[in-house]
Design a protein around this motif. Sequence first.
Motif, PDB file in Angstrom:
ATOM      1  N   PRO A  78       0.815  -1.215   0.000  1.00  0.00           N
ATOM      2  CA  PRO A  78       0.000   0.000   0.000  1.00  0.00           C
ATOM      3  C   PRO A  78       0.854   1.273   0.000  1.00  0.00           C
ATOM      4  O   PRO A  78       0.375   2.333  -0.332  1.00  0.00           O
ATOM      5  CB  PRO A  78      -0.815  -0.111   1.288  1.00  0.00           C
ATOM      6  CG  PRO A  78      -0.839  -1.563   1.603  1.00  0.00           C
ATOM      7  CD  PRO A  78       0.462  -2.114   1.089  1.00  0.00           C
ATOM      8  N   PHE A  79       2.129   1.146   0.386  1.00  0.00           N
ATOM      9  CA  PHE A  79       2.999   2.309   0.497  1.00  0.00           C
ATOM     10  C   PHE A  79       3.869   2.522  -0.735  1.00  0.00           C
ATOM     11  O   PHE A  79       4.579   3.504  -0.823  1.00  0.00           O
ATOM     12  CB  PHE A  79       3.899   2.170   1.724  1.00  0.00           C
ATOM     13  CG  PHE A  79       3.156   1.804   2.976  1.00  0.00           C
ATOM     14  CD1 PHE A  79       2.056   2.546   3.394  1.00  0.00           C
ATOM     15  CD2 PHE A  79       3.540   0.723   3.726  1.00  0.00           C
ATOM     16  CE1 PHE A  79       1.356   2.206   4.546  1.00  0.00           C
ATOM     17  CE2 PHE A  79       2.851   0.379   4.884  1.00  0.00           C
ATOM     18  CZ  PHE A  79       1.757   1.121   5.296  1.00  0.00           C
ATOM     19  N   SER A  80       3.846   1.587  -1.688  1.00  0.00           N
ATOM     20  CA  SER A  80       4.769   1.634  -2.824  1.00  0.00           C
ATOM     21  C   SER A  80       4.667   2.928  -3.624  1.00  0.00           C
ATOM     22  O   SER A  80       5.674   3.531  -3.955  1.00  0.00           O
ATOM     23  CB  SER A  80       4.541   0.445  -3.754  1.00  0.00           C
ATOM     24  OG  SER A  80       4.848  -0.754  -3.109  1.00  0.00           O
ATOM     25  N   GLN A  81       3.444   3.345  -3.957  1.00  0.00           N
ATOM     26  CA  GLN A  81       3.272   4.535  -4.781  1.00  0.00           C
ATOM     27  C   GLN A  81       3.794   5.776  -4.064  1.00  0.00           C
ATOM     28  O   GLN A  81       4.506   6.581  -4.650  1.00  0.00           O
ATOM     29  CB  GLN A  81       1.810   4.731  -5.158  1.00  0.00           C
ATOM     30  CG  GLN A  81       1.593   5.993  -5.989  1.00  0.00           C
ATOM     31  CD  GLN A  81       0.135   6.199  -6.335  1.00  0.00           C
ATOM     32  OE1 GLN A  81      -0.677   5.275  -6.311  1.00  0.00           O
ATOM     33  NE2 GLN A  81      -0.208   7.425  -6.664  1.00  0.00           N
ATOM     34  N   HIS A 137      12.116  11.540   2.703  1.00  0.00           N
ATOM     35  CA  HIS A 137      12.585  10.155   2.684  1.00  0.00           C
ATOM     36  C   HIS A 137      11.441   9.289   3.188  1.00  0.00           C
ATOM     37  O   HIS A 137      10.715   9.684   4.107  1.00  0.00           O
ATOM     38  CB  HIS A 137      13.802   9.966   3.588  1.00  0.00           C
ATOM     39  CG  HIS A 137      14.962  10.809   3.171  1.00  0.00           C
ATOM     40  ND1 HIS A 137      15.833  10.439   2.182  1.00  0.00           N
ATOM     41  CD2 HIS A 137      15.372  12.022   3.599  1.00  0.00           C
ATOM     42  CE1 HIS A 137      16.745  11.386   2.026  1.00  0.00           C
ATOM     43  NE2 HIS A 137      16.476  12.361   2.869  1.00  0.00           N
ATOM     44  N   VAL A 138      11.294   8.100   2.591  1.00  0.00           N
ATOM     45  CA  VAL A 138      10.261   7.159   3.014  1.00  0.00           C
ATOM     46  C   VAL A 138      10.919   5.799   3.220  1.00  0.00           C
ATOM     47  O   VAL A 138      11.684   5.346   2.370  1.00  0.00           O
ATOM     48  CB  VAL A 138       9.131   7.035   1.967  1.00  0.00           C
ATOM     49  CG1 VAL A 138       8.039   6.085   2.459  1.00  0.00           C
ATOM     50  CG2 VAL A 138       8.554   8.392   1.624  1.00  0.00           C
ATOM     51  N   GLU A 139      10.604   5.181   4.348  1.00  0.00           N
ATOM     52  CA  GLU A 139      11.165   3.873   4.665  1.00  0.00           C
ATOM     53  C   GLU A 139      10.077   3.013   5.295  1.00  0.00           C
ATOM     54  O   GLU A 139       9.647   3.279   6.424  1.00  0.00           O
ATOM     55  CB  GLU A 139      12.333   4.069   5.640  1.00  0.00           C
ATOM     56  CG  GLU A 139      13.160   2.852   5.887  1.00  0.00           C
ATOM     57  CD  GLU A 139      14.358   3.204   6.750  1.00  0.00           C
ATOM     58  OE1 GLU A 139      14.338   2.797   7.930  1.00  0.00           O
ATOM     59  OE2 GLU A 139      15.275   3.876   6.254  1.00  0.00           O
ATOM     60  N   GLU A 140       9.582   2.030   4.542  1.00  0.00           N
ATOM     61  CA  GLU A 140       8.560   1.102   5.021  1.00  0.00           C
ATOM     62  C   GLU A 140       7.362   1.819   5.644  1.00  0.00           C
ATOM     63  O   GLU A 140       6.914   1.484   6.736  1.00  0.00           O
ATOM     64  CB  GLU A 140       9.169   0.110   6.009  1.00  0.00           C
ATOM     65  CG  GLU A 140      10.231  -0.763   5.386  1.00  0.00           C
ATOM     66  CD  GLU A 140      10.866  -1.729   6.375  1.00  0.00           C
ATOM     67  OE1 GLU A 140      10.373  -1.830   7.525  1.00  0.00           O
ATOM     68  OE2 GLU A 140      11.844  -2.364   6.001  1.00  0.00           O
ATOM     69  N   GLY A 141       6.855   2.813   4.966  1.00  0.00           N
ATOM     70  CA  GLY A 141       5.672   3.534   5.420  1.00  0.00           C
ATOM     71  C   GLY A 141       5.928   4.671   6.382  1.00  0.00           C
ATOM     72  O   GLY A 141       5.021   5.417   6.714  1.00  0.00           O
ATOM     73  N   ALA A 142       7.175   4.807   6.845  1.00  0.00           N
ATOM     74  CA  ALA A 142       7.546   5.932   7.716  1.00  0.00           C
ATOM     75  C   ALA A 142       8.134   7.040   6.852  1.00  0.00           C
ATOM     76  O   ALA A 142       8.907   6.787   5.930  1.00  0.00           O
ATOM     77  CB  ALA A 142       8.556   5.490   8.768  1.00  0.00           C
ATOM     78  N   ILE A 143       7.768   8.287   7.160  1.00  0.00           N
ATOM     79  CA  ILE A 143       8.242   9.450   6.391  1.00  0.00           C
ATOM     80  C   ILE A 143       9.036  10.357   7.311  1.00  0.00           C
ATOM     81  O   ILE A 143       8.651  10.588   8.457  1.00  0.00           O
ATOM     82  CB  ILE A 143       7.043  10.251   5.838  1.00  0.00           C
ATOM     83  CG1 ILE A 143       6.171   9.370   4.952  1.00  0.00           C
ATOM     84  CG2 ILE A 143       7.526  11.493   5.086  1.00  0.00           C
ATOM     85  CD1 ILE A 143       4.837  10.005   4.605  1.00  0.00           C
ATOM     86  N   PHE A 144      10.153  10.865   6.806  1.00  0.00           N
ATOM     87  CA  PHE A 144      10.871  11.918   7.510  1.00  0.00           C
ATOM     88  C   PHE A 144      11.433  12.877   6.480  1.00  0.00           C
ATOM     89  O   PHE A 144      11.703  12.513   5.345  1.00  0.00           O
ATOM     90  CB  PHE A 144      11.953  11.368   8.443  1.00  0.00           C
ATOM     91  CG  PHE A 144      12.997  10.526   7.766  1.00  0.00           C
ATOM     92  CD1 PHE A 144      14.228  11.059   7.412  1.00  0.00           C
ATOM     93  CD2 PHE A 144      12.762   9.184   7.491  1.00  0.00           C
ATOM     94  CE1 PHE A 144      15.189  10.283   6.799  1.00  0.00           C
ATOM     95  CE2 PHE A 144      13.722   8.401   6.876  1.00  0.00           C
ATOM     96  CZ  PHE A 144      14.946   8.950   6.537  1.00  0.00           C
TER      97      PHE A 144
END
Length: 121
Positions: A4-7, A36-43
């Motif tokens: 679900p997070f790929s796009q 930056h996005v890592e496994e659904g987490a954004i920073f």
Amino acid sequence: METPFSQVSERLNNRRFIVANNTQGLSGAGTIFHYHVEEGAIFSTYQGGRIRMGNQVGRVTGPDTIELLYQCLTTDGEMLAGWSRGTVGVDQAGRTTLSFVWGWLSGATGGGESNYVELVV
């Protein structure tokens, strides 16, 4: 494998954005956001214009939606914090777009809507 997070990850990870419209907010011309996005987490980090330094942390909430908490130090020495909920899209030129509804949690009151577009170099 598509998640679900790929796009959102594909559209945001290691990309930079500039303000397209933020009449009620603090970021403006010269402010650059780096996500930056890592496994659904954004920073992300952001600076420029009236923002001396800022950062955001959040999560992907759907195939094209995100939510963030942000904080910054302004060039006037103010410390501000807030929240936002956004939609990740694509414009006619193929650039990633971000549309947010947001509000302040500390240091200011009110809120608004803002739009950002990918900085393509």
